[in-house]
Design a protein around this motif. Sequence first.
Motif, short mmCIF file in Angstrom:
data_model
loop_
_atom_site.label_atom_id
_atom_site.label_comp_id
_atom_site.label_asym_id
_atom_site.label_seq_id
_atom_site.Cartn_x
_atom_site.Cartn_y
_atom_site.Cartn_z
N PHE A 5 -7.83 -24.02 9.80
CA PHE A 5 -7.29 -24.18 8.30
C PHE A 5 -6.81 -22.89 7.76
N THR A 6 -6.00 -23.07 6.73
CA THR A 6 -5.59 -21.65 6.24
C THR A 6 -5.96 -21.86 4.71
N PHE A 7 -6.66 -20.66 4.34
CA PHE A 7 -7.14 -20.80 2.95
C PHE A 7 -5.92 -20.24 1.76
N GLN A 8 -5.94 -20.99 0.80
CA GLN A 8 -4.89 -20.75 -0.15
C GLN A 8 -5.58 -20.24 -1.48
N HIS A 9 -4.98 -19.13 -2.03
CA HIS A 9 -5.44 -18.65 -3.56
C HIS A 9 -4.39 -18.05 -3.98
N ASN A 10 -4.47 -17.69 -5.28
CA ASN A 10 -3.32 -16.80 -5.79
C ASN A 10 -3.75 -15.50 -5.98
N ASN A 11 -2.72 -14.58 -6.48
CA ASN A 11 -2.84 -13.21 -6.35
C ASN A 11 -3.66 -12.75 -7.49
N ASN A 12 -4.52 -13.41 -8.09
CA ASN A 12 -5.31 -12.82 -9.00
C ASN A 12 -6.17 -11.68 -8.60
N PRO A 13 -6.32 -10.55 -9.36
CA PRO A 13 -6.94 -9.24 -8.87
C PRO A 13 -8.20 -9.49 -7.99
N LYS A 14 -9.10 -10.44 -8.60
CA LYS A 14 -10.41 -10.77 -7.93
C LYS A 14 -10.26 -11.25 -6.42
N HIS A 15 -9.22 -11.97 -6.13
CA HIS A 15 -8.72 -12.55 -4.92
C HIS A 15 -8.27 -11.48 -4.07
N THR A 20 -12.80 -8.52 -1.22
CA THR A 20 -12.54 -9.81 -0.92
C THR A 20 -11.73 -10.00 0.32
N LYS A 21 -10.62 -8.92 0.34
CA LYS A 21 -9.79 -9.16 1.60
C LYS A 21 -10.42 -8.70 2.91
N ALA A 22 -11.52 -7.71 2.81
CA ALA A 22 -12.28 -7.33 3.83
C ALA A 22 -13.36 -8.41 4.32
N TRP A 23 -13.76 -9.21 3.31
CA TRP A 23 -14.39 -10.38 3.53
C TRP A 23 -13.93 -11.40 4.32
N LEU A 24 -12.62 -11.70 3.86
CA LEU A 24 -11.88 -12.68 4.51
C LEU A 24 -11.41 -12.45 5.88
N HIS A 25 -11.15 -11.10 6.18
CA HIS A 25 -10.54 -10.65 7.53
C HIS A 25 -12.07 -10.64 8.54
N GLN A 26 -13.40 -10.18 7.74
CA GLN A 26 -14.45 -10.06 8.64
C GLN A 26 -14.71 -11.50 9.29
N LYS A 27 -14.42 -12.69 8.24
CA LYS A 27 -14.97 -14.01 8.50
C LYS A 27 -13.69 -14.56 9.34
N LYS A 28 -12.54 -13.95 9.60
CA LYS A 28 -11.46 -14.40 10.33
C LYS A 28 -11.07 -15.65 9.52
N ILE A 29 -10.73 -15.64 8.41
CA ILE A 29 -10.16 -16.66 7.64
C ILE A 29 -8.74 -16.53 7.53
#
Length: 106
Positions: A5-15, A20-29
């Motif tokens: 799947f591909t996760f979709q979110h907007n560019n809200n600063p918390k996203h 957050t980027k590191a967590w998504l990368h670590q989880k290979k999302i």
Amino acid sequence: MNRNFTFQHNNNPKHISKSTKAWLHQKKINVLEWPSQSPDLNPIEHLWGDLKRAVHRRYPHNLTDLERFCKEEWVNIVTSRCAMLIDSYPKRLSAVIKSKGVSTKY
């Protein structure tokens, strides 16, 4: 969870924070590249707009009215509206890509 799947979110600063980027990368999302300030792609944004307009037309006078009208109008959103937003996603995505991320007619 299925990784196809591909996760979709907007560019809200918390996203887009480093953590957050590191967590998504670590989880290979896989994350969809997303133009900043672009609600054009997210179907729920259109539904929120529909809900806001429907509630506004009813002129809530207090918080109780607002809550009740939101619940009533949310239930009234027809499934065909949701299906249309999902079915139109590829066309909206193409329009945003063509416009290089700036506003589109959607």
